[in-house]
Design an enzyme around this catalytic site. Sequence first.
Site, short mmCIF file in Angstrom:
data_model
loop_
_atom_site.label_atom_id
_atom_site.label_comp_id
_atom_site.label_asym_id
_atom_site.label_seq_id
_atom_site.Cartn_x
_atom_site.Cartn_y
_atom_site.Cartn_z
N ASN A 90 0.86 -1.19 0.00
CA ASN A 90 0.00 0.00 0.00
C ASN A 90 0.90 1.24 0.00
O ASN A 90 1.74 1.40 0.90
CB ASN A 90 -0.89 -0.04 1.26
N GLU B 112 -8.87 0.30 -2.80
CA GLU B 112 -9.77 0.32 -1.63
C GLU B 112 -10.71 1.51 -1.76
O GLU B 112 -10.27 2.62 -2.07
CB GLU B 112 -8.97 0.51 -0.33
N GLU C 88 -11.14 -9.31 3.31
CA GLU C 88 -9.85 -8.94 3.89
C GLU C 88 -10.07 -8.87 5.39
O GLU C 88 -10.89 -8.08 5.87
CB GLU C 88 -9.35 -7.60 3.35
N1 PXP Z 1 -5.98 -2.96 4.53
C1 PXP Z 1 -6.85 -1.95 4.67
C2 PXP Z 1 -8.28 -2.20 4.36
C3 PXP Z 1 -6.43 -0.67 5.09
O1 PXP Z 1 -7.32 0.32 5.21
C4 PXP Z 1 -5.05 -0.48 5.34
C5 PXP Z 1 -4.57 0.88 5.77
O2 PXP Z 1 -4.63 1.76 4.73
C6 PXP Z 1 -4.17 -1.56 5.16
C7 PXP Z 1 -4.67 -2.79 4.78
C8 PXP Z 1 -2.70 -1.42 5.37
O3 PXP Z 1 -2.45 -1.13 6.71
P1 PXP Z 1 -1.01 -0.63 7.13
O4 PXP Z 1 -0.79 0.68 6.43
O5 PXP Z 1 -1.12 -0.50 8.62
O6 PXP Z 1 -0.04 -1.68 6.70
#
Ligand code: PXP
Length: 242
Positions: free
Chosen positions: A8, A71, A153
């Site tokens: 991400n 997302e 998820e």
């Molecule tokens: N999955 C989702 C749905 C999220 O909203 C986020 C945060 O943006 C992540 C995964 C990734 O989380 P992190 O940035 O804590 O690794």
Amino acid sequence: MPAHLLINVDHVATLRNARRAERPDPVEAAFRAEAAGADGVVVHLREDRRHVTERDVRLLAQTVRGKFDLECSTDAEVLAICCDVRPDLATLVPERREEVTTEGGLNVRTASERLARAADRLHDAGTGEVAFFVDPVPAQVEAAAEAGADAIELHTGDFAEAETPAAQQHPLARLAEAAATAETAGLRVHAGHGLDYRNVERFFEAAGAHVEEVSIGFAVVARAAMVGLEQAVREMVRLVKG
Ligand code: PXP
């Protein structure tokens, strides 16, 4: 099969936007993440566009070579962009403007009609796969299957916040149970939120049996800022001192 790793890059955009500049560009970060072995890239197009912008999403849709996971909430404008872009994966997440980051999973049981409509629209538009981001609660997982999700998820935040192995036990057991429920319901299992360099192996050992994919952002961008700093300073030292 080892799980897939999707990176991400939201917080590369956060850094760019802090100076209202053009760099660092999350599109370049995505390219570099894939060059380093990531299986794909994730961004969250928030209603307030606090980090990632529509320009980023459209460029990423054209340039990500592996899996592109967008997302989004069920906000009409964001959903329309997602339908137009047709990512490989659309992950529906809850969104509150005042939150620092996504705080909890979707309540699929109370919002099942709205989520089912969104999943239908995304499928009709040609989105490869639709996932719902849910807390590790079997009833939410089953509701996601009924509402037409292809995958869930699982929110790993409670596990990530637990500071000792003893405190991790219960969140890990919940994640393992929710993942098994998803497998039985015919859903693919993804996971993410707060996974980092210290906890990710423990997560896979204890709860990873059915997990095909993890999405990790903050920990990687934060570490990149540290491990990349020495090279960045060395380059500037050379320019200033010759
Ligand atoms: N999955 C989702 C749905 C999220 O909203 C986020 C945060 O943006 C992540 C995964 C990734 O989380 P992190 O940035 O804590 O690794």
